[in-house]
Design an enzyme around this catalytic site. Sequence first.
Site, PDB file in Angstrom:
ATOM      1  CG  MET A  34      -2.019  -1.207   1.472  1.00 59.68           C
ATOM      2  SD  MET A  34      -3.501  -0.950   2.102  1.00 59.68           S
ATOM      3  CE  MET A  34      -2.897  -0.739   3.954  1.00 59.68           C
ATOM      4  CG  HIS A  41       7.235  -1.988   2.148  1.00 59.49           C
ATOM      5  ND1 HIS A  41       7.044  -1.036   2.799  1.00 59.49           N
ATOM      6  CD2 HIS A  41       6.012  -2.698   2.037  1.00 59.49           C
ATOM      7  CE1 HIS A  41       5.733  -0.839   3.219  1.00 59.49           C
ATOM      8  NE2 HIS A  41       5.102  -1.951   2.649  1.00 59.49           N
TER       9      HIS A  41
HETATM   10  O1  PAF Z   1      -0.216  -5.825   3.517  1.00 57.11           O
HETATM   11  C1  PAF Z   1      -0.431  -4.981   3.075  1.00 57.11           C
HETATM   12  O2  PAF Z   1       0.182  -3.945   2.630  1.00 57.11           O
HETATM   13  C2  PAF Z   1      -1.949  -4.981   2.157  1.00 57.11           C
HETATM   14  O3  PAF Z   1      -2.672  -5.397   3.388  1.00 57.11           O
HETATM   15  C3  PAF Z   1      -1.912  -5.678   0.992  1.00 57.11           C
HETATM   16  C4  PAF Z   1      -1.458  -7.149   0.982  1.00 57.11           C
HETATM   17  C5  PAF Z   1      -0.978  -4.610  -0.065  1.00 57.11           C
HETATM   18  C6  PAF Z   1      -3.399  -5.756   0.353  1.00 57.11           C
HETATM   19  O4  PAF Z   1      -3.821  -4.310   0.163  1.00 57.11           O
END
Ligand code: PAF
Length: 283
Positions: A34, A41
């Site tokens: 997101m 990330h």
């Molecule tokens: O973990 C996240 O950032 C969100 O829940 C995802 C998997 C991108 C779904 O919107």
Amino acid sequence: MPQAPIVVRTVPALRRTVDIMRARKAMVALVPTMGALHDGHVSLVRLAKRRAKRVIVSIFVNPTQFAPTEDFGSYPRTWKADIARLAAEDVDLIWHPELKAMYPDGFATRIVPEGPAIAGLEDRFRPHFFGGVATVVGKLFTQCRPDIAIFGEKDFQQLRVVSQMAADLDLGVKVIGSRTVRERDGLAMSSRNVYLSVEHRRVAPELHRVMKETAGRLRAGADTATAVAAGAADITKAGFALDYLEVRHAATLAPIASLKDGPMRMLVAARIGSTRLIDNIAV
Ligand code: PAF
């Protein structure tokens, strides 16, 4: 200088780009996010790059996984910094759909996950959450058609829900979990950590510390219920409002009474000020 990744915002453009990747028989990995990207990330992207030739990162703040009372409006959005990070990691494609591309007018279908999605953990406090996650991840999988998809273990129940969905619906995607990246003091990295005040940020690592201590007691043979109750009391004493501290079977998320009954995972969710933190560790 790494090349800036291609940014795609419509489904037809995405399909064309993925068709080209797949025609060349490249193995494709998807890292769903997101945005508001942090080192956690980046570690998902690096794992994706080790496992696949082409890496797609999706950035979409998915409204259907937020309750009306939650932080959809204020969720951190750091587009420019995100692009710079992904360019530095040499990501091939960023899928950044418009809201209307994901949920066009008249959208009326929702995936309702069961099994690990109704384990009585996050679902007890955020009943809307896994339906929203499963629906959007199902769409991301069918749109991007990756061979593999990487999810952080920090959202441990989400990882189980998405793995189960991919298997149940024959989506042809192998879901891979990636270990939680922590700050030096143990706090699990999360886009929501920016909400913490200086004082709450100081206290936040207690969650991980108490879990480690409790896991140590369990490994040393302590009674499960007693050790978990002591951990819960410590978290509350540190200033958190505890939603849950539980030990579950790591694969099924079913309640587990003893380490002898299978691989055990300890999971926690707690609020400090207005910030809700979740975390988990292997016992
Ligand atoms: O973990 C996240 O950032 C969100 O829940 C995802 C998997 C991108 C779904 O919107």
